[in-house]
Design a protein around this motif. Structure first.
Motif, PDB file in Angstrom:
ATOM      1  N   THR A 119       0.694  -1.109  -0.071  1.00 54.67           N
ATOM      2  CA  THR A 119       0.068  -0.110  -0.118  1.00 54.67           C
ATOM      3  C   THR A 119       0.775   1.161   0.027  1.00 54.67           C
ATOM      4  N   PRO A 120       0.755   2.266  -1.114  1.00 59.50           N
ATOM      5  CA  PRO A 120       1.445   3.416  -1.006  1.00 59.50           C
ATOM      6  C   PRO A 120       0.763   4.325   0.253  1.00 59.50           C
ATOM      7  N   PHE A 121       1.832   4.744   0.919  1.00 57.05           N
ATOM      8  CA  PHE A 121       1.738   5.710   2.000  1.00 57.05           C
ATOM      9  C   PHE A 121       2.186   7.104   1.487  1.00 57.05           C
ATOM     10  N   SER A 122       1.387   8.089   2.023  1.00 60.18           N
ATOM     11  CA  SER A 122       2.280   9.571   1.940  1.00 60.18           C
ATOM     12  C   SER A 122       3.451   9.347   3.009  1.00 60.18           C
ATOM     13  N   ILE A 123       4.627   9.795   2.824  1.00 55.08           N
ATOM     14  CA  ILE A 123       5.816   9.588   3.592  1.00 55.08           C
ATOM     15  C   ILE A 123       6.392  10.920   4.110  1.00 55.08           C
TER      16      ILE A 123
ATOM     17  N   ALA B 256       7.956  12.861 -12.908  1.00 57.73           N
ATOM     18  CA  ALA B 256       8.384  12.037 -14.047  1.00 57.73           C
ATOM     19  C   ALA B 256       9.950  11.605 -14.052  1.00 57.73           C
ATOM     20  N   TYR B 257      10.843  12.677 -13.487  1.00 57.87           N
ATOM     21  CA  TYR B 257      12.129  12.174 -13.429  1.00 57.87           C
ATOM     22  C   TYR B 257      12.397  11.208 -12.336  1.00 57.87           C
ATOM     23  N   LEU B 258      11.789  11.460 -11.131  1.00 52.07           N
ATOM     24  CA  LEU B 258      11.739  10.348 -10.105  1.00 52.07           C
ATOM     25  C   LEU B 258      11.171   9.068 -10.623  1.00 52.07           C
ATOM     26  N   GLU B 259      10.428   8.926 -11.140  1.00 53.22           N
ATOM     27  CA  GLU B 259       9.845   7.741 -12.045  1.00 53.22           C
ATOM     28  C   GLU B 259      10.798   6.998 -12.715  1.00 53.22           C
ATOM     29  N   GLN B 260      11.470   7.988 -13.744  1.00 54.77           N
ATOM     30  CA  GLN B 260      12.330   7.336 -14.966  1.00 54.77           C
ATOM     31  C   GLN B 260      13.546   6.937 -14.063  1.00 54.77           C
ATOM     32  N   HIS B 261      14.386   7.696 -13.107  1.00 55.85           N
ATOM     33  CA  HIS B 261      15.653   7.542 -12.823  1.00 55.85           C
ATOM     34  C   HIS B 261      15.709   7.200 -11.479  1.00 55.85           C
TER      35      HIS B 261
ATOM     36  N   PRO C  12      14.086   2.278 -12.173  1.00 55.24           N
ATOM     37  CA  PRO C  12      15.443   1.536 -12.103  1.00 55.24           C
ATOM     38  C   PRO C  12      15.608   0.424 -10.675  1.00 55.24           C
ATOM     39  N   LEU C  13      15.031   0.898  -9.596  1.00 57.50           N
ATOM     40  CA  LEU C  13      15.190   0.543  -8.427  1.00 57.50           C
ATOM     41  C   LEU C  13      13.975  -0.589  -7.946  1.00 57.50           C
ATOM     42  N   GLY C  14      13.174  -0.750  -9.111  1.00 54.85           N
ATOM     43  CA  GLY C  14      12.136  -1.930  -8.902  1.00 54.85           C
ATOM     44  C   GLY C  14      10.973  -1.369  -7.947  1.00 54.85           C
ATOM     45  N   MET C  15      10.688  -0.146  -7.613  1.00 56.40           N
ATOM     46  CA  MET C  15       9.874   0.552  -6.512  1.00 56.40           C
ATOM     47  C   MET C  15       8.520   0.827  -7.406  1.00 56.40           C
ATOM     48  N   GLN C  16       7.777  -0.487  -7.433  1.00 58.99           N
ATOM     49  CA  GLN C  16       6.589  -0.498  -8.375  1.00 58.99           C
ATOM     50  C   GLN C  16       5.334   0.181  -7.547  1.00 58.99           C
ATOM     51  N   ASP C  17       5.311   0.342  -6.253  1.00 58.99           N
ATOM     52  CA  ASP C  17       4.334   1.024  -5.589  1.00 58.99           C
ATOM     53  C   ASP C  17       4.441   2.571  -5.586  1.00 58.99           C
ATOM     54  N   SER C  18       5.757   3.121  -5.916  1.00 59.56           N
ATOM     55  CA  SER C  18       5.943   4.478  -5.557  1.00 59.56           C
ATOM     56  C   SER C  18       5.695   5.471  -6.795  1.00 59.56           C
ATOM     57  N   PHE C  19       5.252   6.702  -6.184  1.00 57.60           N
ATOM     58  CA  PHE C  19       5.115   7.736  -7.100  1.00 57.60           C
ATOM     59  C   PHE C  19       5.184   9.187  -6.545  1.00 57.60           C
ATOM     60  N   PHE C  20       4.934  10.071  -7.343  1.00 58.28           N
ATOM     61  CA  PHE C  20       5.345  11.293  -6.805  1.00 58.28           C
ATOM     62  C   PHE C  20       4.016  11.856  -7.155  1.00 58.28           C
ATOM     63  N   ASP C  21       3.204  12.301  -6.113  1.00 59.32           N
ATOM     64  CA  ASP C  21       1.606  12.662  -6.269  1.00 59.32           C
ATOM     65  C   ASP C  21       1.337  14.167  -5.998  1.00 59.32           C
ATOM     66  N   THR C  22       1.344  14.916  -7.176  1.00 58.91           N
ATOM     67  CA  THR C  22       0.695  16.218  -7.390  1.00 58.91           C
ATOM     68  C   THR C  22      -0.230  16.512  -7.998  1.00 58.91           C
TER      69      THR C  22
END
Length: 503
Positions: A86-90, A208-213, A217-227
């Motif tokens: 589950t993705p949490f706001s961190i 998009a930069y966090l996602e792609q770079h 690359p680190l296999g963090m499939q549940d993570s995203f930058f939410d704005t």
């Protein structure tokens, strides 16, 4: 790090949920089952009491996940349970990702850590009393020593107000309140400037930069930058201190704290930072570059430092601990690395309350693989009382400024150390807790600052933080409010000159 504010503000920061069945695959073969069974039982009891809503944990040792599990509700109303994915706001745990994004661009030769931050900004710059300053470097932004002030504002979905651009933030609040490189002050504003620098250097949206770079690359499939004002349906909903569902909100400084990540993904992030090289993770940074991110760059207090996106504690026995906690309305996260033992711990909650339980949970998890784990000492500095007032006694007049407003203020300090502070034409209010902290004059008072953000947030509490410069006091007045469901912290640069002797 949790939101960090002056004086009493810093001290202030100090429902039944069903959990998933405990899958056998979640526990390492040599895990002390009784210990984790007890921890799980206590988490469920805390959720059943109404003090927590949803919790997710992960424990890493020697390049593998020893234990991970979700408890309670990601969305209580929809009966959606927490899992390790589950993705949490961190919140401020995001800062390590922002610093890492900067370092990937350093690696690519597009950013220099010790170059002036203004070299990478647009029309609006970081300024001092003389205009744009070359003294504030990229490294100083990442280590909270740029001189930029503390800052936090929320913008809930459905509100008329919208989050400002970085240019607007620099225009309104981008004035240093201490000489760059001389003073640690936890600054979300500084991390938003890093967000802007990454976007300009990469010619790419920050998320998009966090996602792609980093994430992909680190296999963090549940993570995203939410704005995005249309939030992900998979995320853990935030709940306020009273357990009420909060509307989705953004902040004024997304680069400081708007990553969502699961406990499982943060376990992967931990293994990368511990240099446990996994075949399914790309080497986005070298070990040397990770060392530079983890190396202390500024001092916070006794044996506590800040690196680039990381808190660092140095223990008397030589043990070094890296941490990256986060806290804001509806969020509490604990993320700790113990590099010498190759161990890491993750605790995520979608409530800001119950800090003591969450910190003890963190320490119980670490103690399960590190017998004798002593915990992480809290840093709660206490100002030395200013009585007698000595050289600070007298009447000091000047102004505070931000958002295009310049407002007159008067500070009066008696020889015995009693003080009052007046904003504009309002009557003077008493100044409590007046004292010296790391050679800075600090104290708390009340007042109304007639500037847009302070008025929108109905801010009445004010914390002062000033340094002596001859016959001047220079620093900031921070207007703030913390309630069960909202936080607001707005800084105003302040400069006062002695105008009369003490009465």
């Amino acid at each position: 790090m949790l939101l960090s504010f002056p004086r009493t503000l810093a001290a202030g920061l100090a429902l039944l949920g069903l959990s998933l069945a405990w899958p056998s695959s979640a526990i390492g073969r040599d895990a002390p089952d009784a210990v984790y069974t007890g921890i799980a039982r206590d988490i469920r009891a805390e959720i059943a009491s109404g003090r927590l809503t949803g919790v997710s944990v992960a424990l890493v040792q020697h390049g593998r996940i020893v234990w991970e599990q979700g408890f309670g509700w990601a969305d209580r109303e929809a009966r959606r349970q927490v899992t390790p994915h589950t993705p949490f706001s961190i919140a401020s745990t995001s800062k390590a990702f922002t610093a890492a994004a900067v370092m990937t661009l350093v690696k690519a030769g597009k950013i220099a850590l010790d170059a002036p931050a203004n070299d990478y900004l647009g029309a609006y710059k970081i300024v001092d009393g003389h205009g744009p300053t070359a003294a504030a470097t990229v490294r100083m932004l990442a280590s909270h020593t740029s001189g930029l002030p503390t800052f936090f504002l929320m913008y809930a979905k459905g509100e008329a107000a919208r989050p400002p651009s970085t240019d607007a933030l620099l225009r309104d609040y981008g004035h240093v309140v201490a000489p760059p490189g001389t003073h640690y002050e936890y600054s979300n504003l500084g991390y938003q400037v890093l967000d802007d620098i990454v976007q300009r250097a990469a010619h790419e949206d920050f998320g998009a930069y966090l996602e792609q770079h980093i994430f992909r690359p680190l296999g963090m499939q549940d993570s995203f930058f939410d704005t995005d004002v249309a939030p992900s349906p998979a995320r853990a909903v935030r709940y306020d201190d009273d357990g009420h569902r909060m509307p989705f909100y953004l902040t004024a400084t997304p680069g400081s704290g708007e990553v969502y990540a699961s406990a499982d993904d943060l376990a992967r992030w931990a293994m990368f930072n511990l240099k446990d090289h996994r075949a399914d993770q790309a080497p986005i940074l070298s070990d040397r570059e990770l060392d530079e991110l983890h190396e202390p760059a500024s001092r916070i207090g006794a044996n506590q430092y800040y690196a680039l996106g990381w808190d660092v504690w140095k223990r008397p026995d030589g043990t070094r601990v890296l941490g990256n906690p986060g806290g804001q309305s509806g969020v509490r996260s604990e993320f700790v690395l113990v590099p010498g033992a190759d161990v890491a711990c993750v605790v995520l909650s979608n409530r800001h309350t119950d800090r003591e339980f969450i910190e003890k949970l963190r320490d119980r998890l670490l103690a399960s693989v590190l017998p004798g784990w002593p915990g992480i000492p809290a840093y709660n500095p206490t100002p030395a009382p200013l009585h007698p007032a000595g050289e600070y006694a007298g009447e000091w007049k000047g102004s505070l400024s931000a958002q295009g407003k310049t407002i007159p203020v008067v500070l009066r300090i008696s020889p015995g150390g009693k003080a009052t502070f007046a904003v504009g034409d309002a009557p003077a209010a008493g100044l409590e807790g007046l004292g010296l902290l790391d050679r800075r004059l600090v104290g708390d008072t009340t007042g109304v600052i007639a500037a847009p953000d302070a008025e929108r947030e109905h801010l009445r509490k004010i914390s002062l933080d000033m340094r002596r410069d001859g016959e001047r006091l220079v620093g900031e007045a921070v207007a703030w409010r913390i309630t069960a469901d909202r936080m607001a912290v707005v800084p105003y640069r302040m400069e006062l000159r002695r105008s009369g002797a003490a009465q």
